[in-house]
Design an enzyme around this catalytic site. Structure first.
Site, PDB file in Angstrom:
ATOM      1  CG  HIS A 197      -4.415   6.017  -5.291  1.00  0.00           C
ATOM      2  ND1 HIS A 197      -3.835   4.972  -5.535  1.00  0.00           N
ATOM      3  CD2 HIS A 197      -4.896   6.123  -3.874  1.00  0.00           C
ATOM      4  CE1 HIS A 197      -3.716   4.216  -4.271  1.00  0.00           C
ATOM      5  NE2 HIS A 197      -4.432   4.850  -3.465  1.00  0.00           N
ATOM      6  CD  GLU A 212      -1.487   6.956  -3.248  1.00  0.00           C
ATOM      7  OE1 GLU A 212      -2.353   7.784  -2.690  1.00  0.00           O
ATOM      8  OE2 GLU A 212      -1.470   5.824  -2.967  1.00  0.00           O
TER       9      GLU A 212
HETATM   10  C1  BG6 Z   1      -3.302   4.489  -0.330  1.00  0.00           C
HETATM   11  C2  BG6 Z   1      -3.519   4.574   1.298  1.00  0.00           C
HETATM   12  O1  BG6 Z   1      -3.319   5.825  -0.638  1.00  0.00           O
HETATM   13  O2  BG6 Z   1      -4.660   3.826  -0.793  1.00  0.00           O
HETATM   14  C3  BG6 Z   1      -3.658   3.176   1.654  1.00  0.00           C
HETATM   15  O3  BG6 Z   1      -2.415   5.134   1.825  1.00  0.00           O
HETATM   16  C4  BG6 Z   1      -5.003   2.588   1.077  1.00  0.00           C
HETATM   17  O4  BG6 Z   1      -3.839   3.357   3.322  1.00  0.00           O
HETATM   18  C5  BG6 Z   1      -4.838   2.559  -0.452  1.00  0.00           C
HETATM   19  O5  BG6 Z   1      -5.140   1.417   1.562  1.00  0.00           O
HETATM   20  C6  BG6 Z   1      -5.833   1.972  -1.343  1.00  0.00           C
HETATM   21  O6  BG6 Z   1      -7.097   2.406  -0.876  1.00  0.00           O
HETATM   22  P1  BG6 Z   1      -8.366   2.025  -1.277  1.00  0.00           P
HETATM   23  O7  BG6 Z   1      -9.489   2.671  -0.859  1.00  0.00           O
HETATM   24  O8  BG6 Z   1      -8.154   2.400  -2.835  1.00  0.00           O
HETATM   25  O9  BG6 Z   1      -8.460   0.528  -1.315  1.00  0.00           O
END
Ligand code: BG6
Length: 307
Positions: free
Chosen positions: A172, A276
Site C-alpha cells: 500500500h 497499491e
Molecule cells: C485504501 C482503501 O487502500 O486504504 C481505502 O482503498 C482506505 O478505502 C485506505 O481508506 C486507508 O486505509 P487505512 O486502514 O490505512 O486507513
C-alpha cells in the site's frame, strides 16, 4: 526488551556503516540502510518501509507527521503490508482493517550485500498470537526488500499447512509528491475500475493521464499494467512496475477524509498518492498446501530532465 532485541540484531546482521539497527520513533526497533546510491528505513513493526531516498533526490515515500508508532496501530505512510485481507474483513468487520501483517512484529531472516552496491534484506512472519485471533491458516510470509538505485519489494506467501487457503494482499505504497492537484498518473487509461467513493461503482478510466481533483479510492482489477507518476513540481518521474499482481488500487483521501483521520494532518492529502500493488477482491490468491505466490513491486525514480 527493545534494547536487547536491537543488540541481538546488531550482533547477527550488522554491516558496519551500511546496515544498522536502532530504536526509531517511540523506541520501536528499526533497520537503517545507508549505501552510496540510497538510504532506507524499515521498522520490524509491520516490516514497514518508512523511508527511501535515492541520493540527490527528495524522499520517495510519504510518512505522516501524525503517524502512530504503536504496536497495536499501523504506521501511516511508507509501505504498509495489507495481508491476508484488504479493507474490512469479510469474516468479521471488527477485525483490523487491511489484516494483521501491518500490526505484527516481523523477524529478520537475512541481510546480505548484492553486487552493484545493493542490499537485500529478508523479513519473515508466521502464525503468531495476533494472527491466531483472526486467521486459522498456517502460512509463511517472506518479505524481500532490495535497496539500491531502485527499491524492490517482494512479498512471498507460502501455505505451510494441510488445507488450501485464500488471501488478499497489497503493498500500500504512499508516494511523496509535490501537489496531488498537479501530478499525472500514466498507465491505467482505458482500464475498468471500481470506485468506493462517489460516483460509486464501475467506470472506465479516461485515456491517460489520470489527474486528481477529488477524493479517489479506486480498485482496478485484472490489470498487470505498470504505472508512472509524473511530478513536474518535484522534477521526478516514478515508475511502479509489478509482477504477480492483478490489481492496482489508487487512493487519496482529499480534504474531508483527511480531517477525519486522527493520524494524518489536515493538509497532508496534498503531498501523497497511494499506488497499491495488489491482489484483491476476485483477484484474491488461493494456495494449496506447499504452494507459494510472490507479489512484487519495483519502484524506479528519475529526474524528468534525465528521461
Ligand atoms: C485504501 C482503501 O487502500 O486504504 C481505502 O482503498 C482506505 O478505502 C485506505 O481508506 C486507508 O486505509 P487505512 O486502514 O490505512 O486507513
Amino acid at each position: 526488551m527493545p534494547d536487547k532485541l536491537v543488540a541481538a540484531l546488531r550482533e547477527e546482521f550488522e554491516i558496519e556503516n551500511v546496515v544498522g539497527f536502532d530504536l526509531g520513533v517511540n523506541r520501536m526497533p528499526r533497520i537503517v540502510v545507508t549505501i552510496p546510491p540510497a538510504e532506507c528505513h524499515i521498522y520490524l513493526h509491520g516490516a514497514h518501509v518508512t523511508h527511501y531516498r535515492r541520493r540527490g533526490q527528495a524522499p520517495l515515500l510519504f510518512l505522516s507527521e501524525k503517524s502512530y508508532f504503536q504496536s497495536d496501530k499501523p504506521i501511516r505512510g511508507g509501505v504498509p503490508i495489507c495481508w491476508p485481507w484488504f479493507g474490512p474483513s469479510k469474516a468479521d468487520p471488527s477485525y483490523p482493517m487491511h489484516g494483521f501483517a501491518r500490526l505484527s512484529q516481523w523477524s529478520v531472516n537475512s541481510v546480505r550485500p548484492l553486487p552493484g552496491d545493493e542490499i537485500e534484506l529478508i523479513l519473515t512472519l508466521g502464525p503468531n498470537e495476533l494472527s491466531a485471533k483472526y486467521w486459522p491458516n498456517h502460512f509463511k510470509l517472506d518479505y524481500t526488500i532490495t535497496v539500491g538505485e531502485s527499491l524492490d519489494l517482494r512479498l512471498t506467501t507460502t501455505n505451510i499447512g494441510d488445507n488450501p487457503f485464500s488471501y488478499e494482499e497489497a503493498l500500500h505504497t504512499y508516494f511523496a509528491i509535490s501537489d496531488i492537484r498537479q501530478v499525472q498518473l500514466m498507465g491505467l487509461g482505458g482500464s475498468q475500475f471500481n470506485s468506493k467513493v462517489p460516483p460509486v461503482g464501475v467506470h472506465t478510466q479516461n485515456p491517460d493521464p489520470l489527474l486528481f481533483s477529488a477524493e479517489t479510492d479506486s480498485v482496478y482489477a485484472d490489470t498487470k499494467a505498470q504505472c508512472t507518476i509524473v511530478d513536474q513540481g518535484e522534477d521526478r518521474s516514478v515508475l511502479i512496475s509489478k509482477e504477480g499482481s492483478d490489481s492496482t488500487v489508487v487512493w487519496n483521501p482529499w480534504t474531508e477524509k483527511a480531517k477525519a483521520m486522527a493520524d494524518f494532518s489536515d493538509e497532508e492529502w496534498l503531498k501523497m498518492l497511494c499506488i497499491e500493488t495488489a491482489n484483491v477482491w476476485h483477484n484474491a490468491i488461493t494456495l494449496t498446501p506447499g504452494q507459494s505466490h510472490a507479489l512484487r513491486q519495483h519502484i524506479q525514480s528519475d529526474r524528468l530532465a534525465a528521461l
